[in-house]
Design a protein around this motif. Structure first.
Motif, PDB file in Angstrom:
ATOM      1  N   GLY A 111      -1.290  -2.189  -0.566  1.00 37.24           N
ATOM      2  CA  GLY A 111      -2.056  -1.009  -0.182  1.00 37.24           C
ATOM      3  C   GLY A 111      -1.303  -0.235   0.873  1.00 37.24           C
ATOM      4  O   GLY A 111      -0.435   0.576   0.584  1.00 37.24           O
ATOM      5  N   CYS A 112      -1.590  -0.540   2.116  1.00 39.34           N
ATOM      6  CA  CYS A 112      -0.978   0.202   3.231  1.00 39.34           C
ATOM      7  C   CYS A 112       0.383  -0.352   3.626  1.00 39.34           C
ATOM      8  O   CYS A 112       1.190   0.347   4.204  1.00 39.34           O
ATOM      9  CB  CYS A 112      -1.910   0.165   4.437  1.00 39.34           C
ATOM     10  SG  CYS A 112      -2.107  -1.499   5.138  1.00 39.34           S
ATOM     11  N   ILE A 150     -10.709  -3.101   3.317  1.00 37.66           N
ATOM     12  CA  ILE A 150     -11.217  -1.759   3.087  1.00 37.66           C
ATOM     13  C   ILE A 150     -11.471  -1.528   1.595  1.00 37.66           C
ATOM     14  O   ILE A 150     -10.650  -1.890   0.760  1.00 37.66           O
ATOM     15  CB  ILE A 150     -10.202  -0.696   3.582  1.00 37.66           C
ATOM     16  CG1 ILE A 150      -9.805  -0.955   5.032  1.00 37.66           C
ATOM     17  CG2 ILE A 150     -10.727   0.712   3.384  1.00 37.66           C
ATOM     18  CD1 ILE A 150     -10.922  -0.938   6.024  1.00 37.66           C
ATOM     19  N   CYS A 151     -12.614  -0.905   1.286  1.00 41.88           N
ATOM     20  CA  CYS A 151     -12.938  -0.482  -0.080  1.00 41.88           C
ATOM     21  C   CYS A 151     -13.135   1.024  -0.042  1.00 41.88           C
ATOM     22  O   CYS A 151     -14.130   1.513   0.493  1.00 41.88           O
ATOM     23  CB  CYS A 151     -14.214  -1.168  -0.578  1.00 41.88           C
ATOM     24  SG  CYS A 151     -14.775  -0.542  -2.187  1.00 41.88           S
ATOM     25  N   ARG A 152     -12.198   1.745  -0.609  1.00 45.15           N
ATOM     26  CA  ARG A 152     -12.291   3.211  -0.581  1.00 45.15           C
ATOM     27  C   ARG A 152     -13.411   3.725  -1.474  1.00 45.15           C
ATOM     28  O   ARG A 152     -13.875   4.846  -1.304  1.00 45.15           O
ATOM     29  CB  ARG A 152     -10.960   3.821  -0.976  1.00 45.15           C
ATOM     30  CG  ARG A 152      -9.893   3.542   0.076  1.00 45.15           C
ATOM     31  CD  ARG A 152      -8.646   4.290  -0.204  1.00 45.15           C
ATOM     32  NE  ARG A 152      -8.928   5.715  -0.283  1.00 45.15           N
ATOM     33  CZ  ARG A 152      -8.333   6.646   0.436  1.00 45.15           C
ATOM     34  NH1 ARG A 152      -7.418   6.314   1.292  1.00 45.15           N
ATOM     35  NH2 ARG A 152      -8.633   7.904   0.272  1.00 45.15           N
ATOM     36  N   CYS A 153     -13.847   2.934  -2.435  1.00 42.96           N
ATOM     37  CA  CYS A 153     -14.933   3.367  -3.317  1.00 42.96           C
ATOM     38  C   CYS A 153     -16.301   3.196  -2.664  1.00 42.96           C
ATOM     39  O   CYS A 153     -17.279   3.757  -3.139  1.00 42.96           O
ATOM     40  CB  CYS A 153     -14.899   2.579  -4.620  1.00 42.96           C
ATOM     41  SG  CYS A 153     -13.403   2.803  -5.579  1.00 42.96           S
ATOM     42  N   GLY A 154     -16.386   2.382  -1.638  1.00 42.88           N
ATOM     43  CA  GLY A 154     -17.651   2.199  -0.934  1.00 42.88           C
ATOM     44  C   GLY A 154     -18.588   1.189  -1.570  1.00 42.88           C
ATOM     45  O   GLY A 154     -19.804   1.348  -1.505  1.00 42.88           O
ATOM     46  N   CYS A 209      -9.167  -3.086  -4.486  1.00 46.88           N
ATOM     47  CA  CYS A 209      -9.334  -3.952  -3.321  1.00 46.88           C
ATOM     48  C   CYS A 209      -9.904  -5.316  -3.674  1.00 46.88           C
ATOM     49  O   CYS A 209      -9.911  -6.223  -2.847  1.00 46.88           O
ATOM     50  CB  CYS A 209     -10.241  -3.284  -2.280  1.00 46.88           C
ATOM     51  SG  CYS A 209     -11.998  -3.231  -2.758  1.00 46.88           S
ATOM     52  N   CYS A 232      -5.391  -2.651   5.508  1.00 45.74           N
ATOM     53  CA  CYS A 232      -6.367  -2.438   4.433  1.00 45.74           C
ATOM     54  C   CYS A 232      -6.892  -3.726   3.807  1.00 45.74           C
ATOM     55  O   CYS A 232      -7.962  -3.730   3.224  1.00 45.74           O
ATOM     56  CB  CYS A 232      -5.780  -1.536   3.356  1.00 45.74           C
ATOM     57  SG  CYS A 232      -4.521  -2.301   2.327  1.00 45.74           S
TER      58      CYS A 232
END
Length: 190
Positions: free
Chosen positions: A53-54, A150-154, A119, A59
């Motif tokens: 990821g990062c 971290i989950c960018r989709c929420g 993720c 992340c």
């Protein structure tokens, strides 16, 4: 003869021999000193479930288990893990007896705890490590202890419910529960 390069320059960068047990399989590998565990897993062994990821440890997409403890594979060198037991998302099902998915994998499916899925491997490995650590007593503890993933989709509510279901046995009536299944989360002896 003065224009010939030194023989060390022709040999290339030095290689280091390391021995790892990855997903219950033994490996003897030659790696350069600067190769991260993440790059070794993805590029040399094609275990691409672990995500980059990062690449800065912020992340959690690269979370794997080393001797049952969760770490960010992008922040550790492969040579530092010589002699260790490593579990990636591909090996989680091997931690349980039989052909079934790991209870956390099944709970993620049951609770729809992913959207894009990028993720998810790191979330799963982090959750297994969280259970191994034994500090989570409430869903709030789970949120705090997994805050590095971290989950960018929420999908956080579903992720917390899935992990709570397995770690705390907190399935609500009418929801799928994996709490009754045996959970083996630590390093499995060979």
């Amino acid at each position: 003869m003065a224009d010939q390069p030194p023989s060390a320059a022709l040999a290339g960068p030095p290689q280091h021999t390391i021995e790892l047990r990855i997903n219950r399989q033994d490996y003897r590998l030659e790696v350069q000193a600067w190769v991260s565990l993440l790059d070794l897993l993805r590029d040399k062994l094609q275990l691409t479930g672990t995500k980059k990821g990062c690449d800065h440890g912020q992340c959690g997409a690269c979370t794997v288990l080393v001797d049952g403890r969760r770490i960010n594979a992008c922040l550790t060198l492969a040579v530092m893990q010589n002699g260790r037991e490593i579990t990636t998302v591909e090996g989680l099902a091997n931690l349980v007896t039989g052909p079934e998915l790991h209870p956390l994998q099944q709970a993620f499916i049951d609770h729809d705890a992913f959207q894009c899925g990028y993720c998810t491997p790191g979330q799963l490995c982090s959750a297994v490590g969280l259970i191994n650590e034994g500090h989570a007593r409430t869903p709030d503890d789970i949120r705090e202890l997994m805050s590095g993933n971290i989950c960018r989709c929420g999908a956080y509510p579903q992720i917390v419910q899935a992990v709570s279901d397995v770690a705390l046995g907190s399935a609500k009536p009418g929801t799928a529960s994996t709490a009754s299944r045996p959970v083996t989360t630590g390093v499995v002896p060979a």
